[in-house]
Design a protein around this motif. Structure first.
Motif, short mmCIF file in Angstrom:
data_model
loop_
_atom_site.label_atom_id
_atom_site.label_comp_id
_atom_site.label_asym_id
_atom_site.label_seq_id
_atom_site.Cartn_x
_atom_site.Cartn_y
_atom_site.Cartn_z
N GLN A 52 -17.44 27.23 -53.67
CA GLN A 52 -16.22 28.04 -53.59
C GLN A 52 -15.67 28.34 -54.97
N ASN A 53 -15.57 27.32 -55.81
CA ASN A 53 -15.03 27.48 -57.15
C ASN A 53 -16.18 27.44 -58.15
N PRO A 54 -16.48 28.56 -58.80
CA PRO A 54 -17.62 28.58 -59.72
C PRO A 54 -17.46 27.63 -60.89
N ASP A 55 -16.23 27.25 -61.23
CA ASP A 55 -16.03 26.29 -62.31
C ASP A 55 -16.61 24.92 -61.96
N HIS A 56 -16.83 24.65 -60.67
CA HIS A 56 -17.45 23.40 -60.24
C HIS A 56 -18.98 23.47 -60.33
N GLN A 57 -19.48 24.66 -60.63
CA GLN A 57 -20.93 24.88 -60.63
C GLN A 57 -21.47 25.23 -62.01
N ILE A 58 -20.72 26.00 -62.76
CA ILE A 58 -21.16 26.43 -64.09
C ILE A 58 -21.00 25.27 -65.06
N VAL A 59 -22.09 24.89 -65.71
CA VAL A 59 -22.08 23.68 -66.53
C VAL A 59 -22.22 23.94 -68.03
N MET A 60 -22.64 25.15 -68.40
CA MET A 60 -22.87 25.45 -69.81
C MET A 60 -21.84 26.45 -70.31
N PRO A 61 -21.55 26.48 -71.63
CA PRO A 61 -20.46 27.31 -72.15
C PRO A 61 -20.77 28.79 -72.26
N ILE A 62 -22.05 29.16 -72.32
CA ILE A 62 -22.47 30.55 -72.48
C ILE A 62 -23.25 30.97 -71.24
N LEU A 76 -14.71 34.90 -68.75
CA LEU A 76 -15.07 35.73 -67.60
C LEU A 76 -13.94 35.78 -66.58
N SER A 77 -13.91 36.87 -65.82
CA SER A 77 -12.98 36.96 -64.69
C SER A 77 -13.51 36.10 -63.54
N GLY A 78 -12.68 35.90 -62.54
CA GLY A 78 -13.10 35.11 -61.39
C GLY A 78 -14.32 35.70 -60.70
N GLY A 79 -14.32 37.03 -60.52
CA GLY A 79 -15.46 37.68 -59.88
C GLY A 79 -16.72 37.58 -60.71
N GLU A 80 -16.58 37.73 -62.03
CA GLU A 80 -17.75 37.59 -62.90
C GLU A 80 -18.30 36.17 -62.84
N LYS A 81 -17.41 35.18 -62.82
CA LYS A 81 -17.88 33.79 -62.72
C LYS A 81 -18.64 33.56 -61.41
N GLN A 82 -18.13 34.11 -60.32
CA GLN A 82 -18.81 33.89 -59.04
C GLN A 82 -20.19 34.55 -59.03
N LEU A 83 -20.30 35.73 -59.63
CA LEU A 83 -21.59 36.40 -59.70
C LEU A 83 -22.54 35.69 -60.66
N VAL A 84 -22.01 35.11 -61.73
CA VAL A 84 -22.84 34.31 -62.63
C VAL A 84 -23.33 33.07 -61.90
N ALA A 85 -22.46 32.42 -61.13
CA ALA A 85 -22.86 31.25 -60.36
C ALA A 85 -23.96 31.61 -59.36
N PRO A 142 -17.18 31.76 -50.58
CA PRO A 142 -17.46 32.45 -51.86
C PRO A 142 -16.40 33.46 -52.28
N THR A 143 -15.52 33.90 -51.37
CA THR A 143 -14.55 34.94 -51.74
C THR A 143 -13.11 34.44 -51.75
N THR A 144 -12.89 33.17 -51.45
CA THR A 144 -11.52 32.66 -51.26
C THR A 144 -10.65 32.82 -52.51
N LEU A 145 -11.21 32.65 -53.69
CA LEU A 145 -10.42 32.66 -54.92
C LEU A 145 -10.39 34.03 -55.60
#
Length: 224
Positions: free
Chosen positions: A80-90, A133-142, A159-162
């Motif tokens: 749900q929250n891409p910040d819980h999934q994305i682990v690297m800074p770039i 990144l925006s929230g949508g960009e983060k979700q698509l990156v995830a 996937p769309t809640t936030l």
């Protein structure tokens, strides 16, 4: 195909799921339920993030309890929250992370990253710091970081809640275009209204199971 056989689970003695028997052969499956109903735990069972206390979860015959590494190669999971999934800074580093762990050659890693980012017109974000990144960009990156590992099945948890409406629509279109069998847990009923099957979870059990046109009106009525 994913199969659940008499699956039950609890956390600290509190029942969360109780006696679930399901076969999930459809290409598009939605899962609905009130907060606390057990639907997120259900989703996490499908790729071994959670192992059932009782019963079995099988993915193409592989038991999630016995070979979690094989399961996670087969089943990708988008949080749900891409910040819980994305682990690297770039962005590119994050997409490369899972591939490096699998010993994929560098040239192939670069090619897979390029293809994954191009899929969602994210090429310009390749070297972008994730925190910009925006929230949508983060979700698509995830999602791209999952797809780049070439899973057979993709599971989404809210996937769309936030997201705002524009980014919700971008993510919805990305899900709709996936060739993979997909299971989506969501409160966004429009997102799953065109799916082949919807499950409703209530108090840890399957309360309804069928076509969206049957299950979603029942769910709406239960939520009033």
């Amino acid at each position: 195909m994913i199969v659940l056989e008499a699956v039950s689970h609890d956390f600290d003695g509190r029942p969360v799921l109780d006696g679930i028997d399901l076969a999930l052969p459809e290409r598009r499956i939605g899962v609905v339920g009130a907060n606390g109903s057990g639907k997120s735990t259900f989703a996490r069972l499908l790729n071994g993030l959670v192992v059932p206390r009782a019963g079995r979860v099988l993915v193409d015959g592989v038991d999630t309890r016995k070979d979690v590494k094989a399961i996670r190669r087969k089943v990708g999971f988008v949080f749900q929250n891409p910040d819980h999934q994305i682990v690297m800074p770039i962005v590119a580093e994050d997409l490369a992370f899972g591939l490096k762990a699998r010993k994929v050659p560098k040239d192939e890693i670069d090619a897979r990253i390029d293809a994954a980012l191009a899929r969602y017109q994210l090429d310009h974000l390749r070297e972008r710091p994730v925190h910009l990144l925006s929230g949508g960009e983060k979700q698509l990156v995830a999602l791209s970081a999952v797809l780049v590992t070439d899973p057979e099945i993709v599971v989404f948890d809210e996937p769309t809640t936030l997201l705002d409406l524009r980014n919700r629509n971008r993510v919805a279109a990305a899900i709709d275009a996936l060739p993979h069998p997909t299971l989506v847990v969501s409160h966004d009923l429009d997102l799953i209204s065109g799916f082949e099957r919807v499950l409703m979870i209530e108090d840890g059990r399957i309360a309804a199971d069928g076509l969206p046109g049957e299950v979603l009106p029942f769910y709406r009525a239960r939520m009033q």
